[in-house]
Structure formats: structure tokens, C-alpha cells
Design a protein around this motif. Structure first.
Motif, short mmCIF file in Angstrom:
data_model
loop_
_atom_site.label_atom_id
_atom_site.label_comp_id
_atom_site.label_asym_id
_atom_site.label_seq_id
_atom_site.Cartn_x
_atom_site.Cartn_y
_atom_site.Cartn_z
N ALA A 1 44.02 31.95 31.49
CA ALA A 1 45.22 31.80 32.51
C ALA A 1 45.83 30.91 33.01
CB ALA A 1 45.48 32.81 34.10
N GLN B 1 46.45 29.49 29.10
CA GLN B 1 47.61 29.14 28.72
C GLN B 1 49.00 28.16 28.43
OE1 GLN B 1 48.96 32.73 30.69
NE2 GLN B 1 47.12 34.32 28.46
N ARG C 1 53.75 29.24 37.73
CA ARG C 1 53.36 30.20 37.33
C ARG C 1 52.02 29.71 36.73
NH1 ARG C 1 55.60 27.04 32.54
NH2 ARG C 1 55.80 25.22 33.94
N GLU D 1 51.47 32.98 39.03
CA GLU D 1 51.99 34.24 38.45
C GLU D 1 51.57 35.12 37.53
OE1 GLU D 1 55.36 35.46 38.52
OE2 GLU D 1 54.77 34.19 41.18
N SER D 2 50.44 34.21 36.60
CA SER D 2 49.75 35.02 35.36
C SER D 2 48.53 34.83 36.25
CB SER D 2 49.73 33.86 33.90
OG SER D 2 49.10 32.08 34.76
N ASP E 1 47.05 38.01 37.08
CA ASP E 1 47.65 38.86 37.81
C ASP E 1 45.79 40.21 37.89
OD1 ASP E 1 50.03 39.29 37.62
OD2 ASP E 1 49.61 39.62 35.75
#
Lengths: 144, 144
Positions: B31, B34, B108, B111-112, B114
Motif C-alpha cells: 500500500a 502504491q 488514501r 483506504e487502501s 484493506d
DNA sequence: TATTGTTATACTCTATAACTATA
DNA sequence: TATAGTTATAGAGTATAACAATA
């Protein structure tokens, strides 16, 4: 079911898992340091103590590039904890295996990894079995 | 109670926790990557997005030496994600705080993340609450 | 003097790319 | 030619020690 990705209980569990991860990592590094090993060295030694492995397989297990394994095994070898030998059937392959001392260190390392054992003492046998089942379902197929 | 440190269920739970830790760490690094951040950079940015902190406090939270934080914040600052400002009451202290863009990236990033959410979808609400309680008791006072 | 942050240094881990020796 | 391991290189994280500015 009420399974929003942002429901309060889920967020709480996420945070708790973060705490578990942080504590586990910290204690793993400490345990490794007590044997004058880095985390990566301890992980490789632990792997090899279960089963000798070709360099490339070690990299796959650790999810890193094979070139990194060369140095890590170099340092373990310099400490007399690991040895390399060419595979009989394919002389390109080098199999890394722990020495007797390496096995002893790996064993003591496992002993000193009290984290997930000591705090589990807080739970009854039934609760530990419950926790096991929940974690298993959570990890699902990823256990392979 | 039958709470030997080496009973089969305990060992199984230890192994499962190891699997959770490995998966969490891996997905956290992914993450971060990214967003072109390293794990350490992502952790610092995440911390600061909750609350601006003096350099030394960041080091305490990350359990590393203060000298390391200088470089990590340098790189975040070069990316425009974080800024330093001297504390008004003690000009030795430099408080690091996220920029607007830093806050957006931190959001963000969360959020990622997961991992611990998506697999938790396998569990019912009751089971998640059960898992929460077991983890809480396991971590005990260490939650402070 | 003591403390905060930084710099300097050395080591390890990491990925990428080029090299070697086998196959 | 393809593959296993290595070497070379560069960037990042880490600890230690010494330093500047401030308290």
C-alpha cells in the motif's frame, strides 16, 4: 449482514491487529538481537532449521529478490551458523543448511519468542481454540 | 488450567499470528509503495496525520533513534507531504506536520489498507466482536 | 550543563542490472 | 538459450557518536 467495511467493531479489530503486528515485530527483532542476529538473518535461519533450501527458494519464502539472500547467507555462514553445498543433481543450485550450532541458535530463538505464548496464557483453553478458529477463517485460503 | 506453553492449540495460534503478521506487513508495504512511499515513511506520515509531533516524539512512537527521523522527514518534506516548524515555546523543538497533500495521501493510504478489513468480511458481526474481545485480553495492558 | 535536532559514519536490507557457471 | 547464484550499484533504514543551537 451488517458488514460495512467501516463499522465500529471492524475498525476496532483492525486497530487491535495493528497492535498485535507491532508488538510481534518488535519482540521478534529483540529476540534476534539477543543472538546478535538481524531480523532477516533470524528469519532465514528459522526457515533453514525446518528444512535446507536452495537460495532461490529462500528468496521466494521471504518474498524478496534472490540477490539479497546471498549476503544474508554470507553473514550467517561467516558466523558458522549455516553452510552451502551444491545440489548433486544440478550443480547450479546451492542448498543452504544450518550447522549444528545454527540449529541450536534457531531453537533458542524460538524459545525466546515468548510473545504469542505468554499473553495467550491470559486465555483459557476454550478461548484459545476459539481464537484459533477465528484466525483460521480470517486468513482463509491464504494459509497455503 | 491446561495452559502449558507448548500445548498444541497454543502453538497453532502462535503460527496463525505469525501468518497474520506476515500478511499485514506485506500488504502495508505494498500500500505504501502504491504511493511511492517506503514503509517507514508511510508510518511517519500516518502518525503525523493524526497529530503533529516533535521529531523526538516521532522516534519514541516508532521505537527508533531520533537521528533516523531526520532523514525520513527530510524525504517526506522533499515530496511536499510534511513540513517542519519550530515550537513557539522552545525553539530547539521542531514540530513536523502534514501538508494538505500529505493529509490527502495519508487518507488514501488508510483506504487502501484493506487487509484487516476485507478478510474480516468472512466473519459475522458476533464473531468480529468475539475476536475483538479475545485480542483485547491477549494484548492486556500493552494497549496503553 | 542538559536537551533537541542534526550530521557523520558504518552496517544491513532492498531492488535492479550485469555477470558466471552450469544446464 | 535459459536458469541459479553472484557481483556491482544505489537508495533507504538503523544505531552510535559527535556537534550546533537553545534551554
Amino acid at each position: 449482514m451488517a458488514t460495512s467495511r467501516t463499522d465500529p467493531v471492524t475498525l476496532e479489530v483492525v486497530e487491535l491487529i495493528g497492535a498485535v503486528v507491532a508488538r510481534y515485530y518488535e519482540e521478534y527483532e529483540q529476540a534476534a538481537a539477543q543472538h546478535a542476529l538481524t531480523g532477516a538473518q533470524a528469519r532465514v535461519l528459522g526457515l533453514l532449521s525446518l528444512e535446507p533450501l536452495p537460495m532461490r527458494r529462500i528468496a521466494q519464502k521471504l518474498k524478496c529478490e534472490p540477490s539479497n539472500i546471498t549476503g544474508i547467507v554470507d553473514r550467517l555462514e561467516a558466523r558458522g551458523l549455516v553452510g552451502r553445498r551444491p545440489a548433486p543433481d544440478d550443480r547450479r543450485v546451492k542448498v543452504a543448511a544450518p550447522t549444528d550450532e545454527g540449529r541450536a541458535v534457531a531453537h533458542r530463538l524460538r524459545e525466546s519468542l515468548d510473545f504469542a505464548r505468554e499473553p495467550l496464557g491470559e486465555l483459557t483453553g476454550v478461548e484459545r481454540a476459539l481464537l484459533r478458529d477465528l484466525l483460521k477463517r480470517m486468513l482463509g485460503e491464504a494459509l497455503a
